[in-house]
Design a protein around this motif. Structure first.
Motif, PDB file in Angstrom:
ATOM      1  N   LYS A  92       0.775  -1.299  -0.026  1.00 32.56           N
ATOM      2  CA  LYS A  92      -0.043   0.034  -0.151  1.00 32.56           C
ATOM      3  C   LYS A  92       0.678   1.257   0.016  1.00 32.56           C
ATOM      4  O   LYS A  92       0.679   2.109  -0.625  1.00 32.56           O
ATOM      5  CB  LYS A  92      -0.874  -0.013   1.186  1.00 32.56           C
ATOM      6  CG  LYS A  92      -2.018   1.284   1.288  1.00 32.56           C
ATOM      7  CD  LYS A  92      -2.775   1.277   2.508  1.00 32.56           C
ATOM      8  CE  LYS A  92      -3.803   2.360   2.346  1.00 32.56           C
ATOM      9  NZ  LYS A  92      -4.835   2.566   3.440  1.00 32.56           N
ATOM     10  N   ASP A  93       1.944   1.297   0.775  1.00 30.45           N
ATOM     11  CA  ASP A  93       2.957   2.631   0.746  1.00 30.45           C
ATOM     12  C   ASP A  93       4.002   2.472  -0.247  1.00 30.45           C
ATOM     13  O   ASP A  93       4.966   3.134   0.187  1.00 30.45           O
ATOM     14  CB  ASP A  93       3.283   2.368   2.408  1.00 30.45           C
ATOM     15  CG  ASP A  93       2.182   2.538   3.367  1.00 30.45           C
ATOM     16  OD1 ASP A  93       1.152   3.404   2.878  1.00 30.45           O
ATOM     17  OD2 ASP A  93       2.371   2.203   4.248  1.00 30.45           O
ATOM     18  N   TYR A  94       3.779   1.410  -1.109  1.00 32.19           N
ATOM     19  CA  TYR A  94       5.183   1.488  -1.965  1.00 32.19           C
ATOM     20  C   TYR A  94       5.164   2.708  -2.600  1.00 32.19           C
ATOM     21  O   TYR A  94       4.216   3.364  -3.120  1.00 32.19           O
ATOM     22  CB  TYR A  94       4.880   0.310  -2.969  1.00 32.19           C
ATOM     23  CG  TYR A  94       6.147   0.096  -3.875  1.00 32.19           C
ATOM     24  CD1 TYR A  94       7.144  -0.878  -3.341  1.00 32.19           C
ATOM     25  CD2 TYR A  94       6.191   0.542  -5.129  1.00 32.19           C
ATOM     26  CE1 TYR A  94       8.081  -1.075  -4.151  1.00 32.19           C
ATOM     27  CE2 TYR A  94       7.328  -0.142  -5.862  1.00 32.19           C
ATOM     28  CZ  TYR A  94       8.126  -0.835  -5.358  1.00 32.19           C
ATOM     29  OH  TYR A  94       9.500  -1.155  -6.208  1.00 32.19           O
ATOM     30  N   PRO A  95       6.488   3.290  -2.826  1.00 28.99           N
ATOM     31  CA  PRO A  95       6.597   4.540  -3.504  1.00 28.99           C
ATOM     32  C   PRO A  95       6.617   4.445  -4.988  1.00 28.99           C
ATOM     33  O   PRO A  95       7.300   3.684  -5.713  1.00 28.99           O
ATOM     34  CB  PRO A  95       8.234   4.931  -3.406  1.00 28.99           C
ATOM     35  CG  PRO A  95       8.853   3.593  -2.692  1.00 28.99           C
ATOM     36  CD  PRO A  95       7.684   2.913  -2.137  1.00 28.99           C
ATOM     37  N   THR A  96       5.478   5.185  -5.408  1.00 25.45           N
ATOM     38  CA  THR A  96       5.015   5.170  -6.700  1.00 25.45           C
ATOM     39  C   THR A  96       5.249   6.335  -7.599  1.00 25.45           C
ATOM     40  O   THR A  96       4.723   7.587  -6.928  1.00 25.45           O
ATOM     41  CB  THR A  96       3.922   4.658  -6.799  1.00 25.45           C
ATOM     42  OG1 THR A  96       3.678   3.256  -6.290  1.00 25.45           O
ATOM     43  CG2 THR A  96       3.271   4.345  -8.542  1.00 25.45           C
ATOM     44  N   CYS A 145       2.750   6.747 -12.692  1.00 28.66           N
ATOM     45  CA  CYS A 145       2.770   5.282 -12.680  1.00 28.66           C
ATOM     46  C   CYS A 145       1.473   4.600 -11.940  1.00 28.66           C
ATOM     47  O   CYS A 145       1.422   5.423 -10.867  1.00 28.66           O
ATOM     48  CB  CYS A 145       4.017   4.491 -12.372  1.00 28.66           C
ATOM     49  SG  CYS A 145       5.729   4.821 -13.205  1.00 28.66           S
ATOM     50  N   THR A 146       1.317   3.450 -12.060  1.00 31.02           N
ATOM     51  CA  THR A 146       0.122   2.783 -11.300  1.00 31.02           C
ATOM     52  C   THR A 146       0.715   2.155 -10.036  1.00 31.02           C
ATOM     53  O   THR A 146       1.506   1.504 -10.201  1.00 31.02           O
ATOM     54  CB  THR A 146      -0.700   1.908 -12.009  1.00 31.02           C
ATOM     55  OG1 THR A 146      -1.129   2.626 -13.312  1.00 31.02           O
ATOM     56  CG2 THR A 146      -1.900   1.472 -11.185  1.00 31.02           C
ATOM     57  N   ALA A 175      -2.682  -3.706  -5.066  1.00 30.38           N
ATOM     58  CA  ALA A 175      -3.591  -4.414  -5.783  1.00 30.38           C
ATOM     59  C   ALA A 175      -4.940  -3.735  -5.763  1.00 30.38           C
ATOM     60  O   ALA A 175      -5.516  -3.481  -7.086  1.00 30.38           O
ATOM     61  CB  ALA A 175      -4.114  -5.787  -5.022  1.00 30.38           C
ATOM     62  N   PRO A 176      -5.827  -3.068  -4.848  1.00 32.28           N
ATOM     63  CA  PRO A 176      -7.088  -2.650  -5.174  1.00 32.28           C
ATOM     64  C   PRO A 176      -6.762  -1.238  -6.082  1.00 32.28           C
ATOM     65  O   PRO A 176      -7.812  -1.065  -6.678  1.00 32.28           O
ATOM     66  CB  PRO A 176      -7.620  -1.912  -3.587  1.00 32.28           C
ATOM     67  CG  PRO A 176      -6.781  -2.936  -2.851  1.00 32.28           C
ATOM     68  CD  PRO A 176      -5.430  -3.387  -3.329  1.00 32.28           C
ATOM     69  N   ILE A 177      -5.880  -0.661  -5.824  1.00 24.33           N
ATOM     70  CA  ILE A 177      -5.440   0.507  -6.955  1.00 24.33           C
ATOM     71  C   ILE A 177      -5.205  -0.142  -8.491  1.00 24.33           C
ATOM     72  O   ILE A 177      -5.709   0.683  -9.236  1.00 24.33           O
ATOM     73  CB  ILE A 177      -4.365   1.747  -6.315  1.00 24.33           C
ATOM     74  CG1 ILE A 177      -4.636   2.266  -5.056  1.00 24.33           C
ATOM     75  CG2 ILE A 177      -4.137   2.680  -7.194  1.00 24.33           C
ATOM     76  CD1 ILE A 177      -3.922   2.885  -4.390  1.00 24.33           C
ATOM     77  N   GLU A 205      -7.348   0.767 -11.578  1.00 23.00           N
ATOM     78  CA  GLU A 205      -7.359   1.582 -12.625  1.00 23.00           C
ATOM     79  C   GLU A 205      -7.028   0.698 -13.893  1.00 23.00           C
ATOM     80  O   GLU A 205      -7.294   1.534 -15.164  1.00 23.00           O
ATOM     81  CB  GLU A 205      -5.585   2.040 -12.129  1.00 23.00           C
ATOM     82  CG  GLU A 205      -4.998   2.915 -13.361  1.00 23.00           C
ATOM     83  CD  GLU A 205      -5.424   4.262 -13.755  1.00 23.00           C
ATOM     84  OE1 GLU A 205      -5.346   4.515 -14.927  1.00 23.00           O
ATOM     85  OE2 GLU A 205      -6.562   4.604 -13.166  1.00 23.00           O
ATOM     86  N   MET A 206      -6.587  -0.461 -13.988  1.00 22.28           N
ATOM     87  CA  MET A 206      -6.508  -1.092 -15.123  1.00 22.28           C
ATOM     88  C   MET A 206      -7.953  -1.374 -15.635  1.00 22.28           C
ATOM     89  O   MET A 206      -8.337  -1.422 -17.054  1.00 22.28           O
ATOM     90  CB  MET A 206      -6.117  -2.522 -15.065  1.00 22.28           C
ATOM     91  CG  MET A 206      -4.306  -2.283 -14.812  1.00 22.28           C
ATOM     92  SD  MET A 206      -3.425  -1.188 -15.939  1.00 22.28           S
ATOM     93  CE  MET A 206      -3.669  -2.182 -17.232  1.00 22.28           C
TER      94      MET A 206
END
Length: 223
Positions: free
Chosen positions: A196-200, A204-205, A209-211, A215-216
Motif C-alpha cells: 500500500k505504501d510502495y513509493p510510486t 505510474c500505477t 492491488a486495489p488501486i 485503474e486497469m
C-alpha cells in the motif's frame, strides 16, 4: 563459433559497463552495470546462437546471462536445464528475463510452472507464480482461481519480498481479468495492505492491488 567468442563477448560487455548504471541496479538487487538498451543492441547484432547462449550462461556473469537469454532459442532448452538455470539465477532481472523470455516459450512451461509453484525455495516459487499470473491473463482454463485467492489470502502478507511481489501481481491480475472474482481480490488487497505504501512515481500505477485493479479496469472500460 569458436570458443573464443565468449571471451570476445565478455570484452564487449566490459566496455559497456557503466558504474552509475551498476549503482542503480544494485539498489534493486542486480549486480550488473550494462544499460539494457545497449545490451539489446548487442543481442540484435549477435542474433540467435543457442550454443553461445549456453556458454555465456556458464560464466555466471549477470550481464552475460541477460545477453544469453536474449540470443537463446527458448524451445531448445530441456526441462531440467531450465530448472537448473532458474536456481542459478539469483538476481531479480536475470530471473525475470529467464522466466519471461525463455520459460514462457518453452514446451515444458506448464510442467515447470506447477513444479516451481510448489517449490520450498521462495525465489523459485516466485517464478511459478509469475508463470501462473501469465496463465491467469492468457489461458485461465483449468486454473483454480478461487484456490489461488485462498493461498494468497493465507500466505502473501508474510511471504518474502520476491514471492510476495509475485503473489500480489497474481492477485491483481485475477481482479483485472476476472470480474467474478474482482470483489474478493479487492477485499483481500484491502485487508492485507501489501504494498500500500510502495513509493510510486506520479505517472505510474501503484502496485497496491486495489488501486492497480481499479485503474486497469477503468482503462479498459469494463468496470
Amino acid at each position: 563459433m569458436s570458443e573464443t567468442t565468449v571471451a570476445e563477448v565478455m570484452a564487449r560487455l566490459a566496455v559497456l559497463e557503466d558504474p552509475r548504471t551498476r549503482e542503480v541496479n544494485e539498489k534493486h538487487g542486480d549486480d550488473h552495470g550494462v544499460n539494457l538498451g545497449k545490451l539489446r543492441a548487442l543481442a540484435k547484432e549477435l542474433k540467435t546462437q543457442q550454443d553461445l547462449a549456453r556458454r555465456l550462461w556458464k560464466t555466471g556473469d549477470s550481464a552475460a546471462r541477460l545477453l544469453a537469454i536474449l540470443i537463446c532459442r527458448p524451445k531448445a532448452f530441456e526441462r531440467d536445464e531450465l530448472d537448473k538455470m532458474l536456481r542459478e539465477a539469483r538476481t531479480p532481472k536475470v530471473q525475470d528475463w529467464l522466466v519471461g523470455y525463455a520459460a514462457k516459450k518453452n514446451p515444458h512451461c506448464e510442467e515447470l510452472r506447477t513444479a516451481w509453484f510448489a517449490d520450498p525455495d521462495p525465489v523459485v516459487a516466485s517464478a511459478g507464480w509469475a508463470l501462473t499470473t501469465d496463465r491467469v491473463a492468457k489461458k485461465p482454463d483449468g486454473l483454480d482461481l478461487s484456490g489461488l485467492l485462498e493461498v494468497i489470502e493465507a500466505e502473501m502478507k508474510d511471504a518474502p519480498d520476491r514471492l510476495q511481489w509475485a503473489m500480489n501481481h497474481c492477485l491483481a491480475q485475477i481482479g483485472i481479468e476476472h470480474p467474478e472474482h474482482r470483489a474478493r481480490a479487492m477485499d483481500i488487497g484491502e485487508r492485507l495492505q501489501v504494498l500500500k505504501d510502495y513509493p510510486t512515481p506520479p505517472d505510474c500505477t501503484s502496485p497496491f492491488a486495489p488501486i492497480w485493479i481499479t485503474e486497469m479496469v477503468r482503462r479498459r472500460g469494463d468496470g
